[in-house]
Design a protein around this motif. Structure first.
Motif, PDB file in Angstrom:
ATOM      1  N   SER A 199       0.648  -0.912  -0.280  1.00 34.25           N
ATOM      2  CA  SER A 199      -0.168   0.493  -0.148  1.00 34.25           C
ATOM      3  C   SER A 199       1.200   1.379  -0.091  1.00 34.25           C
ATOM      4  O   SER A 199       2.418   1.035  -0.480  1.00 34.25           O
ATOM      5  N   ALA A 200      -0.240   2.598  -0.474  1.00 31.78           N
ATOM      6  CA  ALA A 200       0.823   3.807   0.009  1.00 31.78           C
ATOM      7  C   ALA A 200       1.736   4.029   1.273  1.00 31.78           C
ATOM      8  O   ALA A 200       2.823   4.051   1.160  1.00 31.78           O
ATOM      9  N   GLU A 201       0.895   3.468   2.260  1.00 28.86           N
ATOM     10  CA  GLU A 201       1.311   3.652   4.005  1.00 28.86           C
ATOM     11  C   GLU A 201       2.627   3.203   3.666  1.00 28.86           C
ATOM     12  O   GLU A 201       3.066   3.437   4.593  1.00 28.86           O
ATOM     13  N   LYS A 202       2.249   1.819   3.136  1.00 33.10           N
ATOM     14  CA  LYS A 202       3.499   0.765   3.700  1.00 33.10           C
ATOM     15  C   LYS A 202       4.816   1.733   3.160  1.00 33.10           C
ATOM     16  O   LYS A 202       5.986   1.332   2.994  1.00 33.10           O
ATOM     17  N   LEU A 203       4.379   1.358   1.070  1.00 32.51           N
ATOM     18  CA  LEU A 203       5.578   2.027   0.860  1.00 32.51           C
ATOM     19  C   LEU A 203       6.604   3.153   1.916  1.00 32.51           C
ATOM     20  O   LEU A 203       7.506   3.336   1.741  1.00 32.51           O
ATOM     21  N   PHE A 204       5.794   4.022   1.943  1.00 31.23           N
ATOM     22  CA  PHE A 204       5.983   5.722   3.122  1.00 31.23           C
ATOM     23  C   PHE A 204       6.621   4.972   3.526  1.00 31.23           C
ATOM     24  O   PHE A 204       7.012   5.780   4.352  1.00 31.23           O
ATOM     25  N   SER A 205       6.118   3.746   4.298  1.00 31.94           N
ATOM     26  CA  SER A 205       7.044   3.677   6.544  1.00 31.94           C
ATOM     27  C   SER A 205       8.380   3.502   5.783  1.00 31.94           C
ATOM     28  O   SER A 205       9.359   3.370   6.288  1.00 31.94           O
ATOM     29  N   GLU A 206       8.208   2.396   5.295  1.00 35.03           N
ATOM     30  CA  GLU A 206       8.989   1.686   5.015  1.00 35.03           C
ATOM     31  C   GLU A 206      10.546   2.430   4.128  1.00 35.03           C
ATOM     32  O   GLU A 206      12.019   2.690   3.947  1.00 35.03           O
ATOM     33  N   ALA A 207      10.035   3.486   3.374  1.00 28.57           N
ATOM     34  CA  ALA A 207      11.201   4.380   2.368  1.00 28.57           C
ATOM     35  C   ALA A 207      11.583   5.339   3.721  1.00 28.57           C
ATOM     36  O   ALA A 207      13.097   5.892   4.083  1.00 28.57           O
ATOM     37  N   LYS A 208      10.682   5.776   4.341  1.00 27.03           N
ATOM     38  CA  LYS A 208      10.756   6.646   6.053  1.00 27.03           C
ATOM     39  C   LYS A 208      12.568   5.815   7.096  1.00 27.03           C
ATOM     40  O   LYS A 208      13.089   5.812   7.221  1.00 27.03           O
ATOM     41  N   ALA A 209      11.726   4.527   6.675  1.00 27.45           N
ATOM     42  CA  ALA A 209      12.919   3.802   7.665  1.00 27.45           C
ATOM     43  C   ALA A 209      14.505   3.472   7.038  1.00 27.45           C
ATOM     44  O   ALA A 209      15.484   3.617   7.577  1.00 27.45           O
ATOM     45  N   GLU A 210      14.122   3.685   5.908  1.00 28.67           N
ATOM     46  CA  GLU A 210      15.910   3.354   5.193  1.00 28.67           C
ATOM     47  C   GLU A 210      16.155   4.658   5.518  1.00 28.67           C
ATOM     48  O   GLU A 210      17.340   4.316   5.236  1.00 28.67           O
ATOM     49  N   GLN A 211      15.250   5.917   5.184  1.00 22.57           N
ATOM     50  CA  GLN A 211      15.541   7.486   5.459  1.00 22.57           C
ATOM     51  C   GLN A 211      16.233   7.797   6.601  1.00 22.57           C
ATOM     52  O   GLN A 211      17.547   8.068   6.705  1.00 22.57           O
ATOM     53  N   ALA A 212      15.753   6.893   7.937  1.00 24.24           N
ATOM     54  CA  ALA A 212      16.278   6.646   9.231  1.00 24.24           C
ATOM     55  C   ALA A 212      18.103   6.256   9.483  1.00 24.24           C
ATOM     56  O   ALA A 212      18.500   6.174  10.043  1.00 24.24           O
ATOM     57  N   SER A 213      17.517   5.425   7.988  1.00 25.92           N
ATOM     58  CA  SER A 213      18.975   4.508   8.887  1.00 25.92           C
ATOM     59  C   SER A 213      20.455   4.623   7.268  1.00 25.92           C
ATOM     60  O   SER A 213      21.065   3.999   7.088  1.00 25.92           O
TER      61      SER A 213
END
Length: 266
Positions: free
Chosen positions: A35-49
């Motif tokens: 979902s869009a929410e899932k993609l956004f959440s995972e992208a933010k996690a990669e960003q934080a890392s």
């Protein structure tokens, strides 16, 4: 027919195998069905890392699959941030400009303007470390001007923004950097015997950046340049203003023309 049919089936089988291989990468896409929410959440996690390349990839997939809605809009801004952190200022600025153009009323517009100023400001910091190794007359301070304009727009449009205070502080630095540029160019002209150009640049510094500490150097440059030109009246006028405002000045004793002058924008 006994000879032809086997070859026909062999060719068909090969085509099926090739098609299957070509489809494999898509079938193995772990984000398929997200979902869009899932993609956004995972992208933010990669960003934080600090996995900025991976984060950008996920945000781009989000924008491509779900082009409408809040997640797609925010993805544009997040991509710009990732590119900024990944030291890709040109790509970051392009992404920010696209966001600003596409979402003129977005609630994060103040942040977009702040980020735009920050990207260019980062280039100014790079300039600061190499300023004395570069011919200042050949350098256009575009990054300083772009950064200043972005921060100025932010403060004008969103004076209550949480980013306004920091933007104002950076603007003070940028004014000093721009005044510094004018002083360096004036010095460049003077040392090459272009005394009228040096005097005019010193005058332009004073008129454009009257509240900076570089005004002292601009007046000093006018005094020295007019003296070389034999323009005694203009020299004496500039010297009178210099001594009135800076009675303890040392710019006329050679300091102004040193290889590493003491002027700094900070």
């Amino acid at each position: 027919m006994k000879q032809i049919l086997p070859r026909f089936f062999q060719a068909s089988l090969l085509a099926v195998l090739i098609a299957g291989c070509a489809a494999t990468p898509k079938d193995n896409d772990e984000t398929k069905g997200w979902s869009a929410e899932k993609l956004f959440s995972e992208a933010k996690a990669e960003q934080a890392s600090r996995n900025y390349a991976k984060s950008i990839q996920l945000f781009e997939k989000l924008e491509a699959r779900y082009p409408y809605g809040k997640y797609a809009q925010q993805a544009q801004l997040e991509i710009a941030y990732d590119q900024y952190k990944d030291k890709e200022p040109v790509l970051a600025l392009a992404a920010i400009d696209r966001f600003i153009k596409s979402n003129p009323a977005h609630p994060s517009m103040d942040y977009a303007l702040y980020l735009k100023g920050l990207v260019s400001f980062n280039e100014v910091q790079g300039f600061g470390s190499a300023v004395f190794q570069q011919d200042m007359s050949e350098r256009d301070p575009k990054a300083e001007r772009d950064s200043y304009e972005a921060f100025r727009t932010l403060i004008a449009r969103f004076p209550e923004s949480r980013y306004a205070g920091d933007a104002a502080a950076r603007m003070d630095y940028l004014i000093g950097a721009l005044a510094n540029y004018e002083l360096h160019v004036a010095r460049y002209y003077y040392r090459r015997g272009a005394y009228l150009a040096a005097a005019n640049r010193g005058k332009a510094l004073i008129e454009t950046y009257p509240k900076t500490k570089q005004v002292e150097g601009g007046l000093g440059m006018m005094v020295l340049a007019y003296d070389k030109l034999g323009m005694d009246t203009l020299r004496d006028d500039a010297k009178r203003v210099l001594l009135k405002n800076y009675p303890k000045t040392q710019v006329l004793d050679g300091t102004l023309l040193e290889e590493m002058p003491w002027w700094r924008p900070w």
